[in-house]
Design a protein around this motif. Structure first.
Motif, PDB file in Angstrom:
ATOM      1  N   VAL A 280       0.880  -1.198   0.036  1.00 17.23           N
ATOM      2  CA  VAL A 280      -0.094   0.264  -0.101  1.00 17.23           C
ATOM      3  C   VAL A 280       1.006   1.316   0.101  1.00 17.23           C
ATOM      4  N   SER A 281       0.368   2.253  -0.652  1.00 16.26           N
ATOM      5  CA  SER A 281       1.161   3.575  -0.645  1.00 16.26           C
ATOM      6  C   SER A 281       0.344   4.601  -0.607  1.00 16.26           C
ATOM      7  N   TRP A 282       0.139   5.582   0.361  1.00 17.49           N
ATOM      8  CA  TRP A 282      -0.590   6.719   0.587  1.00 17.49           C
ATOM      9  C   TRP A 282       0.222   8.015   0.659  1.00 17.49           C
ATOM     10  N   GLN A 283      -0.439   9.024   0.067  1.00 12.90           N
ATOM     11  CA  GLN A 283       0.213  10.179  -0.020  1.00 12.90           C
ATOM     12  C   GLN A 283      -0.683  11.252   0.437  1.00 12.90           C
TER      13      GLN A 283
ATOM     14  N   HIS B 179     -10.888  -5.608   7.672  1.00 15.85           N
ATOM     15  CA  HIS B 179      -9.575  -4.857   7.716  1.00 15.85           C
ATOM     16  C   HIS B 179      -9.781  -3.302   7.446  1.00 15.85           C
ATOM     17  N   ASN B 180      -8.924  -2.553   8.205  1.00 13.46           N
ATOM     18  CA  ASN B 180      -8.992  -0.958   8.087  1.00 13.46           C
ATOM     19  C   ASN B 180      -7.753  -0.773   7.314  1.00 13.46           C
ATOM     20  N   TRP B 181      -7.945  -0.544   5.840  1.00 12.12           N
ATOM     21  CA  TRP B 181      -6.783  -0.263   5.024  1.00 12.12           C
ATOM     22  C   TRP B 181      -6.522   1.241   4.892  1.00 12.12           C
ATOM     23  N   LEU B 182      -7.138   1.879   5.735  1.00 11.49           N
ATOM     24  CA  LEU B 182      -7.015   3.634   5.626  1.00 11.49           C
ATOM     25  C   LEU B 182      -5.621   3.862   6.082  1.00 11.49           C
ATOM     26  N   PRO B 183      -5.114   5.164   5.819  1.00 14.95           N
ATOM     27  CA  PRO B 183      -3.728   5.398   6.219  1.00 14.95           C
ATOM     28  C   PRO B 183      -3.656   5.947   7.747  1.00 14.95           C
ATOM     29  N   THR B 184      -4.787   6.393   8.080  1.00 15.52           N
ATOM     30  CA  THR B 184      -4.996   6.819   9.593  1.00 15.52           C
ATOM     31  C   THR B 184      -6.469   6.671   9.932  1.00 15.52           C
ATOM     32  N   LYS B 185      -6.899   6.913  11.113  1.00 18.43           N
ATOM     33  CA  LYS B 185      -8.418   6.878  11.843  1.00 18.43           C
ATOM     34  C   LYS B 185      -8.943   7.977  10.918  1.00 18.43           C
ATOM     35  N   LEU B 186     -10.069   7.817  10.458  1.00 23.86           N
ATOM     36  CA  LEU B 186     -10.994   8.601   9.759  1.00 23.86           C
ATOM     37  C   LEU B 186     -11.334  10.175  10.598  1.00 23.86           C
ATOM     38  N   TYR B 187     -11.436   9.759  11.973  1.00 25.80           N
ATOM     39  CA  TYR B 187     -11.816  11.021  12.879  1.00 25.80           C
ATOM     40  C   TYR B 187     -10.630  11.114  13.875  1.00 25.80           C
ATOM     41  N   MET B 188     -10.530  12.353  13.965  1.00 30.06           N
ATOM     42  CA  MET B 188      -9.540  12.614  15.083  1.00 30.06           C
ATOM     43  C   MET B 188     -10.123  13.205  16.405  1.00 30.06           C
ATOM     44  N   ASN B 189      -9.556  13.173  17.353  1.00 37.05           N
ATOM     45  CA  ASN B 189     -10.300  13.690  18.814  1.00 37.05           C
ATOM     46  C   ASN B 189     -10.342  15.208  18.514  1.00 37.05           C
TER      47      ASN B 189
END
Length: 236
Positions: free
Chosen positions: A123-126, A151-161
């Motif tokens: 996987v490559s995310w930019q 599976h969670n293939w996102l580069p980071t959590k969708l929501y932030m605190n």
């Protein structure tokens, strides 16, 4: 006359005895061979079930292969997909790539996981300057099965605190030519940042760095400013 009757009686008795013996022998043979015959029948039934199961699995593999070649359910204009490798005409590797906001990526990946049995090979995310994500994911194709693990293939959590200003502190800025960098503290950890920097722990990217402030962009596109604190202030 008597002898004749005696012989006839004995013959009848002999026949009855022989019939009983033959019947008992048949029962004995059945008792001896029944476990073997039953086991053989069970094995035939098991082989038939395995054959049916294999045929059903192969049908599912072919159906998945056809869908992977021509996915009409993934009609997003920003997404490209293709079969990268095959074996005996069946796809073994498949890839997707595109540029979109993280929410759209999540929707697409959920559709993919719902329809296909895949494992992530690479996987490559930019992160782009406008907050969108460019991604390329290469999958290995597994035989379809029910109750697949999500599976969670996102580069980071969708929501932030929630953004907490007190977690941030702008210590200094430095300008070299056309580039301006800043030294910030996030939860007691120092980071040198510049425009376009990505801070995965905080889930934000740096949208702007100027002399006395830094503009942070969250994954949903919202922006927050971190400014130089005035002495004695604890709520900036």
């Amino acid at each position: 006359m008597f002898l004749s009757k005696f012989l006839k009686a004995n013959a009848v008795s002999f026949i009855n005895i022989n019939a009983s013996v033959v019947f008992l022998l048949i029962l004995l043979q059945i008792a001896i061979w029944y476990p073997f015959l039953s086991q053989a029948q069970d094995e035939l039934n098991r082989q038939a079930r395995l054959k049916n199961h294999a045929e059903n699995d192969w049908k599912k593999v072919q159906q998945q292969a056809n869908l992977l070649r021509d996915i009409r359910s993934l009609d997003e204009s920003w997404l490209q997909h293709r079969v990268e490798d095959t074996k005996n005409g069946v796809p073994t590797q498949w890839s997707i790539e595109g540029v979109a906001p993280l929410m759209e990526w999540q929707t697409v990946l959920e559709k993919i996981e719902e329809r296909f049995a895949l494992g992530l090979l690479s996987v490559s995310w930019q992160r782009k300057a406008d907050g969108q994500w460019q991604g390329r994911l290469l999958f290995t194709v597994h035989p379809p099965k029910a109750n697949r693990e999500y599976h969670n293939w996102l580069p980071t959590k969708l929501y932030m605190n929630r953004f907490v200003p007190n977690h941030w502190q702008l210590l200094s800025t430095m300008r070299m030519g056309e580039n301006t960098s800043a030294l910030v503290v996030y939860k007691d950890t120092r980071h040198w940042i510049r425009e376009g920097s990505w801070l995965p722990d905080a889930g934000v990217s740096v949208d702007e760095v100027s002399f006395n402030r830094v503009i942070l962009m969250a994954k949903d596109g919202s922006k927050q400013a971190v400014v130089v604190r005035r002495q004695g202030s604890d709520n900036e």
